[in-house]
Structure formats: C-alpha cells, structure tokens
Design a protein around this motif. Structure first.
Motif, PDB file in Angstrom:
ATOM      1  N   CYS A  84      27.374  -2.973  -0.301  1.00  0.00           N
ATOM      2  CA  CYS A  84      27.781  -2.852   1.106  1.00  0.00           C
ATOM      3  C   CYS A  84      29.065  -3.629   1.365  1.00  0.00           C
ATOM      4  O   CYS A  84      30.004  -3.108   1.998  1.00  0.00           O
ATOM      5  CB  CYS A  84      26.675  -3.353   2.034  1.00  0.00           C
ATOM      6  SG  CYS A  84      25.241  -2.254   2.137  1.00  0.00           S
ATOM      7  N   ARG A  85      29.147  -4.848   0.870  1.00  0.00           N
ATOM      8  CA  ARG A  85      30.358  -5.656   1.071  1.00  0.00           C
ATOM      9  C   ARG A  85      31.546  -5.065   0.315  1.00  0.00           C
ATOM     10  O   ARG A  85      32.662  -5.002   0.844  1.00  0.00           O
ATOM     11  CB  ARG A  85      30.100  -7.101   0.642  1.00  0.00           C
ATOM     12  CG  ARG A  85      29.113  -7.826   1.540  1.00  0.00           C
ATOM     13  CD  ARG A  85      29.038  -9.319   1.243  1.00  0.00           C
ATOM     14  NE  ARG A  85      28.782  -9.653  -0.146  1.00  0.00           N
ATOM     15  CZ  ARG A  85      27.578  -9.715  -0.704  1.00  0.00           C
ATOM     16  NH1 ARG A  85      26.492  -9.442   0.016  1.00  0.00           N
ATOM     17  NH2 ARG A  85      27.444 -10.052  -1.962  1.00  0.00           N
TER      18      ARG A  85
ATOM     19  N   ARG B  20      32.690  -1.926   2.163  1.00  0.00           N
ATOM     20  CA  ARG B  20      33.379  -2.302   3.402  1.00  0.00           C
ATOM     21  C   ARG B  20      34.814  -2.735   3.093  1.00  0.00           C
ATOM     22  O   ARG B  20      35.765  -2.336   3.770  1.00  0.00           O
ATOM     23  CB  ARG B  20      32.623  -3.431   4.106  1.00  0.00           C
ATOM     24  CG  ARG B  20      33.325  -3.937   5.364  1.00  0.00           C
ATOM     25  CD  ARG B  20      32.552  -5.039   6.042  1.00  0.00           C
ATOM     26  NE  ARG B  20      32.329  -6.149   5.134  1.00  0.00           N
ATOM     27  CZ  ARG B  20      31.416  -7.095   5.326  1.00  0.00           C
ATOM     28  NH1 ARG B  20      30.625  -7.060   6.380  1.00  0.00           N
ATOM     29  NH2 ARG B  20      31.289  -8.074   4.476  1.00  0.00           N
TER      30      ARG B  20
ATOM     31  N   SER C 246      25.818  -4.450   8.866  1.00  0.00           N
ATOM     32  CA  SER C 246      26.731  -5.179   9.741  1.00  0.00           C
ATOM     33  C   SER C 246      26.887  -4.409  11.045  1.00  0.00           C
ATOM     34  O   SER C 246      27.530  -3.353  11.068  1.00  0.00           O
ATOM     35  CB  SER C 246      28.089  -5.342   9.050  1.00  0.00           C
ATOM     36  OG  SER C 246      28.984  -6.027   9.891  1.00  0.00           O
TER      37      SER C 246
ATOM     38  N   GLU D 202      30.556  -3.463  11.932  1.00  0.00           N
ATOM     39  CA  GLU D 202      31.452  -2.888  10.921  1.00  0.00           C
ATOM     40  C   GLU D 202      30.775  -1.736  10.183  1.00  0.00           C
ATOM     41  O   GLU D 202      30.286  -1.893   9.079  1.00  0.00           O
ATOM     42  CB  GLU D 202      31.872  -3.954   9.913  1.00  0.00           C
ATOM     43  CG  GLU D 202      32.669  -5.076  10.528  1.00  0.00           C
ATOM     44  CD  GLU D 202      32.999  -6.134   9.506  1.00  0.00           C
ATOM     45  OE1 GLU D 202      34.199  -6.352   9.294  1.00  0.00           O
ATOM     46  OE2 GLU D 202      32.074  -6.730   8.937  1.00  0.00           O
TER      47      GLU D 202
ATOM     48  N   VAL E 146      30.537   1.424   7.899  1.00  0.00           N
ATOM     49  CA  VAL E 146      31.273   2.016   6.783  1.00  0.00           C
ATOM     50  C   VAL E 146      30.940   3.506   6.761  1.00  0.00           C
ATOM     51  O   VAL E 146      29.802   3.883   6.487  1.00  0.00           O
ATOM     52  CB  VAL E 146      30.886   1.367   5.435  1.00  0.00           C
ATOM     53  CG1 VAL E 146      31.594   2.060   4.284  1.00  0.00           C
ATOM     54  CG2 VAL E 146      31.210  -0.121   5.452  1.00  0.00           C
TER      55      VAL E 146
END
Length: 144
Positions: free
Chosen positions: A18-19, A22, A51, A54, A56
């Motif tokens: 996920c990070r 992003r 998040s 944010e 994605v």
C-alpha cells in the motif's frame, strides 16, 4: 533489460505494498501487482481503507477496458493482457510469466522462512539469466 529489485525483510507485504503503491502513484508511475488471488483480494480491500485521505486508484485487470485504461494501479493474476509495462510488483512465490516485458520489477520478501527460501530461488533464476539485481534491505532502514 528489466531492472529487478528485491525488497527484503518486509514486515507485512500488503501494508508495505500500500505504501509502495501510494508512492509510485504519487510519482506518476503505472504499476501492475501480481500474486495469488487471495493476496490480490486482500490488497484490493486494504487499498480502499489503509489511508482515509490518500486513495490510490486501482482495479482488477478484468475490469472494463475503459476502467483499466484509466487506472494507474492494476491487480493482475496473469500478465498477458496488461496494457502497460512500466512497473511490476510480485506478491507471489513464483517467477511471474512475462515479467521481462516490464521496465522495473519489484519482488517483496518477508521475514518468513518459506518466503525467504522462495525468494532465494527467484533471485537465482534472475541472476542465472543475467538480470542486474538491486537489493533493498528494510532492516537497514530502506522503506517505501
């Protein structure tokens, strides 16, 4: 030739994905994520919730052609019908068929013994074929 990078000592593949996604989306990259159907389904859910501020943009590769064309992050069980070949992220244990069509390829490896053993096999596969390998060890502070 495809640039292959291994991200080692990933504590949680899905949270790290996920990070990573992003960050890639924020940089304008188009990414395909491949792996087992269960992992892709869980990642899909996490991308909706990880998040709140944010999002994605993502979809499954089997979505409508218009949705796939407009979406920067694709979740794909197979790489055959991918409309772009910028970045590939592998959540699975096998060498994905067709990875060599991508400019960049990222392998994620957790601390689990079975995951590390499968990663060693994939690393050997790529080096035996002459791919330049990059190593990112998260235990040494290299995170997404």
């Amino acid at each position: 030739m495809t640039e292959v990078a291994f991200h080692f000592n990933v504590p949680d593949k899905l949270a790290y994905s996920c990070r990573l996604l992003r960050k890639a989306w924020g940089n304008g990259a188009r990414v395909v994520v491949t792996g087992e159907p269960d992992a892709l389904g869980r990642l899909d859910q996490m991308l909706w919730t990880f998040s709140p501020l944010e999002f994605v943009p993502h979809c499954q590769l089997d979505a409508s052609a218009a949705t796939v064309a407009a979406t920067p992050v694709l979740l794909a069980r197979s790489l055959e019908a991918c409309p772009h070949h910028d970045v590939l992220v592998n959540l699975g244990q096998q060498v994905p068929d067709g990875f060599e069509r991508f400019e960049r390829f990222i392998e994620l490896v957790t601390l689990a013994d079975e995951d590390r053993a499968a990663a060693r096999s994939r690393w050997k596969h790529y080096t035996d074929r002459g791919y330049a390998m990059r190593r990112h060890d998260l235990a040494q502070g290299g995170g997404a």
